[in-house]
Scaffold this motif. Structure first.
Motif, mmCIF file in Angstrom:
data_model
loop_
_atom_site.group_PDB
_atom_site.id
_atom_site.type_symbol
_atom_site.label_atom_id
_atom_site.label_comp_id
_atom_site.label_asym_id
_atom_site.label_seq_id
_atom_site.Cartn_x
_atom_site.Cartn_y
_atom_site.Cartn_z
ATOM 1 N N SER A 48 68.046 63.198 32.151
ATOM 2 C CA SER A 48 68.628 62.079 31.428
ATOM 3 C C SER A 48 67.519 61.213 30.841
ATOM 4 C CB SER A 48 69.496 61.241 32.357
ATOM 5 O OG SER A 48 69.994 60.129 31.664
ATOM 6 N N THR A 49 67.732 60.768 29.617
ATOM 7 C CA THR A 49 66.734 59.916 28.982
ATOM 8 C C THR A 49 67.064 58.439 29.115
ATOM 9 O OG1 THR A 49 67.871 60.116 26.865
ATOM 10 C CG2 THR A 49 66.090 61.674 27.297
ATOM 11 N N ASP A 50 68.278 58.136 29.502
ATOM 12 C CA ASP A 50 68.684 56.741 29.603
ATOM 13 C C ASP A 50 69.365 56.478 30.947
ATOM 14 O OD1 ASP A 50 69.354 54.107 29.187
ATOM 15 O OD2 ASP A 50 70.813 54.522 27.609
ATOM 16 N N PRO A 51 68.590 55.978 31.932
ATOM 17 C CA PRO A 51 69.170 55.733 33.259
ATOM 18 C C PRO A 51 70.345 54.764 33.223
ATOM 19 C CG PRO A 51 66.793 55.404 33.304
ATOM 20 C CD PRO A 51 67.190 55.662 31.887
ATOM 21 N N TYR A 75 66.211 53.415 41.114
ATOM 22 C CA TYR A 75 66.775 52.729 42.282
ATOM 23 C C TYR A 75 67.095 51.277 41.944
ATOM 24 C CZ TYR A 75 67.274 50.830 46.974
ATOM 25 O OH TYR A 75 67.749 50.186 48.084
ATOM 26 N N ASP A 76 66.162 50.604 41.287
ATOM 27 C CA ASP A 76 66.381 49.198 40.914
ATOM 28 C C ASP A 76 67.612 49.052 40.017
ATOM 29 O OD1 ASP A 76 64.128 48.501 42.381
ATOM 30 O OD2 ASP A 76 62.827 48.373 40.610
ATOM 31 N N LEU A 77 67.714 49.898 39.007
ATOM 32 C CA LEU A 77 68.861 49.843 38.096
ATOM 33 C C LEU A 77 70.165 50.188 38.819
ATOM 34 C CD1 LEU A 77 67.306 51.522 34.943
ATOM 35 C CD2 LEU A 77 68.043 49.141 35.143
ATOM 36 N N LEU A 134 75.353 48.588 41.196
ATOM 37 C CA LEU A 134 76.252 48.577 42.349
ATOM 38 C C LEU A 134 76.559 47.148 42.778
ATOM 39 C CD1 LEU A 134 77.700 50.606 44.132
ATOM 40 C CD2 LEU A 134 75.736 50.583 45.658
ATOM 41 N N ALA A 135 75.564 46.274 42.757
ATOM 42 C CA ALA A 135 75.782 44.866 43.107
ATOM 43 C C ALA A 135 76.698 44.197 42.093
ATOM 44 C CB ALA A 135 74.448 44.132 43.181
ATOM 45 N N ARG A 136 76.515 44.524 40.820
ATOM 46 C CA ARG A 136 77.371 43.955 39.777
ATOM 47 C C ARG A 136 78.824 44.341 40.006
ATOM 48 N NH1 ARG A 136 80.014 45.342 35.545
ATOM 49 N NH2 ARG A 136 79.349 47.499 35.540
#
Length: 65
Positions: free
Chosen positions: A4-7, A43-45, A50-52
């Motif tokens: 994937s090019t766009d996480p 992971y950050d994204l 998930l938090a959102r």
């Protein structure tokens, strides 16, 4: 995910259950001596997404003034 090019697109398209699995897999990868390059960014994204999704809706969303 490697192809994937766009996480952000990949993560927002995933269901919440899939996103939880992705976060868990990324966490496990980061806990290894040699994590995959870019895993921290994914992971950050993923944790932000998930938090959102887990955040309660704002009072305005319920029609409160």
């Amino acid at each position: 995910m490697k192809h994937s090019t766009d996480p952000e697109t990949t993560l927002t398209a995933a269901s919440t259950d899939e996103l939880s699995i992705i976060v868990d897999a990324l966490y496990r990868n980061l806990d290894t001596p040699a994590p995959v390059f870019g895993a921290q960014d994914w992971y950050d994204l993923a944790t932000e997404e998930l938090a959102r999704r887990s955040a309660p809706l704002s009072p305005d969303a319920y029609g409160a003034a």
